[in-house]
Motif scaffolding. Sequence first.
Motif, PDB file in Angstrom:
ATOM      1  N   UNK A 101       5.194  -0.324  -1.125  1.00  0.00           N
ATOM      2  CA  UNK A 101       4.606   0.744  -0.330  1.00  0.00           C
ATOM      3  C   UNK A 101       5.410   0.989   0.932  1.00  0.00           C
ATOM      4  N   UNK A 115       3.504   5.608 -10.173  1.00  0.00           N
ATOM      5  CA  UNK A 115       3.117   6.841  -9.510  1.00  0.00           C
ATOM      6  C   UNK A 115       4.374   7.474  -8.924  1.00  0.00           C
ATOM      7  N   UNK A 149       3.790  -5.115  -4.599  1.00  0.00           N
ATOM      8  CA  UNK A 149       3.245  -3.779  -4.360  1.00  0.00           C
ATOM      9  C   UNK A 149       3.258  -3.463  -2.870  1.00  0.00           C
ATOM     10  N   UNK A 169      -2.939   7.845 -12.282  1.00  0.00           N
ATOM     11  CA  UNK A 169      -1.859   6.906 -12.614  1.00  0.00           C
ATOM     12  C   UNK A 169      -2.377   5.474 -12.734  1.00  0.00           C
ATOM     13  N   UNK A 229      -0.430  -4.264 -12.559  1.00  0.00           N
ATOM     14  CA  UNK A 229      -1.580  -5.167 -12.663  1.00  0.00           C
ATOM     15  C   UNK A 229      -1.703  -5.805 -14.049  1.00  0.00           C
ATOM     16  N   UNK A 231       4.840   9.652  -6.955  1.00  0.00           N
ATOM     17  CA  UNK A 231       4.796   9.946  -5.520  1.00  0.00           C
ATOM     18  C   UNK A 231       5.063   8.693  -4.693  1.00  0.00           C
ATOM     19  N   UNK A 232       4.589   7.548  -5.189  1.00  0.00           N
ATOM     20  CA  UNK A 232       4.795   6.299  -4.461  1.00  0.00           C
ATOM     21  C   UNK A 232       6.144   5.673  -4.793  1.00  0.00           C
ATOM     22  N   UNK A 239       3.034   0.801 -16.407  1.00  0.00           N
ATOM     23  CA  UNK A 239       3.342  -0.161 -15.339  1.00  0.00           C
ATOM     24  C   UNK A 239       2.189  -1.156 -15.263  1.00  0.00           C
TER      25      UNK A 239
END
Lengths: 179, 356
Positions: free
Chosen positions: B264, B71, B260, B66, B48, B73-74, B97
Motif C-alpha cells: 500500500x 486491484x 500488503x 476485487x 489472502x 488501482x492499488x 491473488x
Amino acid sequence: MYWGGLTPQILAQAHQHAKSTPRNLRGEPFRFFTPQQAADYAAFAEQIFPTDDTPGAKEDNVLRFVDFALSEIEPQNKADFTKALKALNERAKKTNPEATSFAGLNSAQQMETMKSMEKTDGFGMLRFYTIVGFLGDPADGGNKNKIGWDLIGFKDDFYYAPPFGYYDAQLMKEQKEKA
Amino acid sequence: MSAAPAQRTYRLTDNVDFLVIGCGASGSVLVRELSRNGFSVVALEQGPWLDRKQFSHDEYRVAAQFQLTNNPQKQPTTFRKTPNDNAVKQPAFVYGRMVGGGTVHFTANFWRLHEIDFIEASKIGTIPGTGFADWPITYADLEPYYTKAEWDLGVSGQAGVSPFDPPRSKPYPRFPMPVKSSGVIFEEAARKLGYHPFPAPMAVISQSYQGRMPCAHCGFCAGFGCEMGAKSSPLPTMVAQAVATGALRDSSAQLRAQNRARLLQGPCYRCCLFRPSWQRKAPARQSCDRCLQRSGNAASALNVEVECLSQRPGELKRARGQIPDVQYLHDHRRTVRTAAQRVQEYRSDPYSAGFL
C-alpha cells in the motif's frame, strides 16, 4: 471504473457483513443519502428500472444497496457519488430553470436531463450502482425478494442437475427413445 | 478471515530448507512435493488464504471489489514503448491473488498441449525478430506429468473422443461434465463445419473424487471460487495435502499482512524482503538454506525480479537481456448467439464444450 480499492480491513468488513443482513434494511434512516439526495437518486433509478407491469427500482430496494455500499463497503467513492448527484441537479436546472431538484422534474424532463449527461463519468457511476443494486446479491441490500433476478429469469438455487435447458433436455429425450 | 489451519510455524529468524514465493498453481505443487518429502517450507503469498466457505456468488464483492484478484488501482501496471516515454497506467493484468492463485477462480478448462506445440519452430519455421524456438523437451517427456497432474487434481473428460488427442498413458480420472444446451447447439454447428466437437476436459470433478464432493452445477465457475471444493484448483488439493504434512508454514497469516502493508505504501511485494544480504532497512525477512523458488505468474514474477534487482544499483542494467522481455499471456475466444428456446446457460460450468 468506479470500483473501489480493497484493503484487508474492507475485505474483513465485507466478510463480516456478508453473514449479517445490512443494518439499513430494517427501515432505519439512510446513512449516506440525505433525504434530498435519496429522492433524486430514487427518481434516477426509477427512470432506469421503472415500475410498470413489472416491479422496478422502487420495489427492488436499489437505494438500500447503494446506501449500504457507500457507507460500509466503498466509503472512498462517497465524494464522487455526491458530485455526480450534484451534477444531475445542475443539469436538471438547465432542463427546467424553475426546478429545484432532479426529483422535482416530470418524467419526460428527467429523461431529457439524463440523456444530456449520459456520456459523463458521473452518469456512469450513478447507473453502475443502480444496476448492481437491482441485480446484485440480495445479501447486499438491493434486489429485494430477488425481484431483479426474477425479471431476467435467473435462479440462484446453487444446485442444478441435468438437463439444464431446452436443447440438452431434447437430446436426453431422444437418447432415451433410441434406447 | 484467514482460514489457516493449525500447523507448524517458523520464526522469522529460523532457517528453513525452502522458501517459495507465490503459492499459486506452480508454487503450491512445489510446496506439497517438498513438504511430503520432509523438507521445511515457507510459502510467501501476497494474497489472502481463503476457505471455500468464504467464497460466494456475490458479483459485487467478487468482481467489482476485487475480492479474489489484484486491484489494478492499488497495484497499477504501467506501460511505455520507449525509455523516453512517460509510463502510463493501464489495467493490463488482472489475476487471481490468493493462496491457490489464478486456478482458484479460473474457468477450469484443462487442456494438454499437442505434440506439434513443442516442435513448432522446426515444423513451421521461426519468426524473424523473435526468439521463437522449439521447447527443449517434447510431449513424450511431459506426458507422465500431465497424467500425474490430472489424477492428483481430478480432471473430468473423455479420452479418445478427439481424433487429434496426443497419446496418453491413462484416461481421465472422472467422466466428462454433462453436455449443456449451449453444448448441444455448439456441437451441431461444429459438426456442420467439419470439426470434431467433444466434451472439454475440465478440472472440475463430475463425480466425487478423493473425498471431495462433486460439482453442483451452480454455474459460478469463471471468476469465482468454488464453495463445493469441486473445482480442482490447488486449494482443496495441493495446499490441503501440504498442510496435512505439517511441514508447511503458510506465511500468509502473518507475513501477508506485512506484504500488503508495504504494498500500500508503494512497491509490490519483494523477495528481497526475505534476502538479508540485499536489504538496507530492516523489514521482516525469512532466510532459507537451500533454495528460493519464484512461482509467480507472468506479470508478478517479472515484477518481483525487477524489484529485487532495483535494490542493487547497477544490477538492473547488467541484468538486461536476462529478464524476459516477451511474456506469454493466455487468451481465449468466445462466441455469442441467441437461441430459439431457453438454454439457461447460467447453470453448470460455462465452458464445457470444445472442438478441434
